[in-house]
Write a protein that holds these residues in place. Structure first.
Motif, short mmCIF file in Angstrom:
data_model
loop_
_atom_site.label_atom_id
_atom_site.label_comp_id
_atom_site.label_asym_id
_atom_site.label_seq_id
_atom_site.Cartn_x
_atom_site.Cartn_y
_atom_site.Cartn_z
N UNK A 95 0.85 -1.20 0.00
CA UNK A 95 0.00 0.00 0.00
C UNK A 95 0.88 1.24 0.00
N UNK A 96 1.90 1.23 0.82
CA UNK A 96 2.81 2.38 0.87
C UNK A 96 3.44 2.64 -0.49
N UNK A 97 3.83 1.59 -1.18
CA UNK A 97 4.43 1.73 -2.51
C UNK A 97 3.44 2.37 -3.48
N UNK A 98 2.17 1.96 -3.41
CA UNK A 98 1.15 2.52 -4.31
C UNK A 98 0.87 3.99 -4.01
N UNK A 99 1.00 4.36 -2.74
CA UNK A 99 0.66 5.73 -2.31
C UNK A 99 1.88 6.63 -2.14
N UNK A 100 3.06 6.11 -2.38
CA UNK A 100 4.31 6.81 -2.06
C UNK A 100 4.36 8.25 -2.59
N UNK A 101 3.94 8.47 -3.80
CA UNK A 101 4.06 9.81 -4.39
C UNK A 101 3.10 10.82 -3.77
N UNK A 102 2.15 10.35 -2.96
CA UNK A 102 1.18 11.25 -2.33
C UNK A 102 1.45 11.49 -0.85
N UNK A 103 2.24 10.61 -0.23
CA UNK A 103 2.42 10.67 1.21
C UNK A 103 3.29 11.84 1.63
N UNK A 104 2.89 12.46 2.73
CA UNK A 104 3.64 13.61 3.26
C UNK A 104 4.67 13.11 4.25
#
Length: 100
Positions: free
Chosen positions: A91-100
């Protein structure tokens, strides 16, 4: 004299706090709650639902990327609810570009 300026998106420092969780019921569905977007009408119910559920993933999105991030979360939820297996790292990999 020319002064170069970088244009940061407005309110870049604002973040959206979220959690992905699973209903504790057998065959429980996966859901997301965006804590920083709750209002007085739904805050108590949404927080209680998330607290009762099984934690899957949480984090913060940068405010200026939140709409695309939410679409990605919706896609992840659809896949989880269809039976696909994700680890937190996936999940982190999929969301990486959005995470602050």
């Amino acid at each position: 004299m020319h002064i170069a300026r970088t244009m940061a998106p407005a309110f870049e420092s604002e973040k959206v706090m979220f959690e992905i969780y699973r209903d504790p019921e057998p065959n429980g569905r996966y859901h997301v709650v965006y804590f920083t977007e709750l209002d007085e009408h739904n805050k108590e119910k949404e927080i209680n639902d998330a607290m009762r559920g099984d934690h899957v993933f949480d984090g913060f999105f940068r405010n200026y990327t939140k709409e695309e991030a939410k679409r990605t979360v919706t896609s992840i939820l659809e896949r989880l609810n269809a039976g696909e297996t994700f680890a937190g790292a996936d999940i982190e990999r999929e969301l990486k570009s959005f995470l602050a």
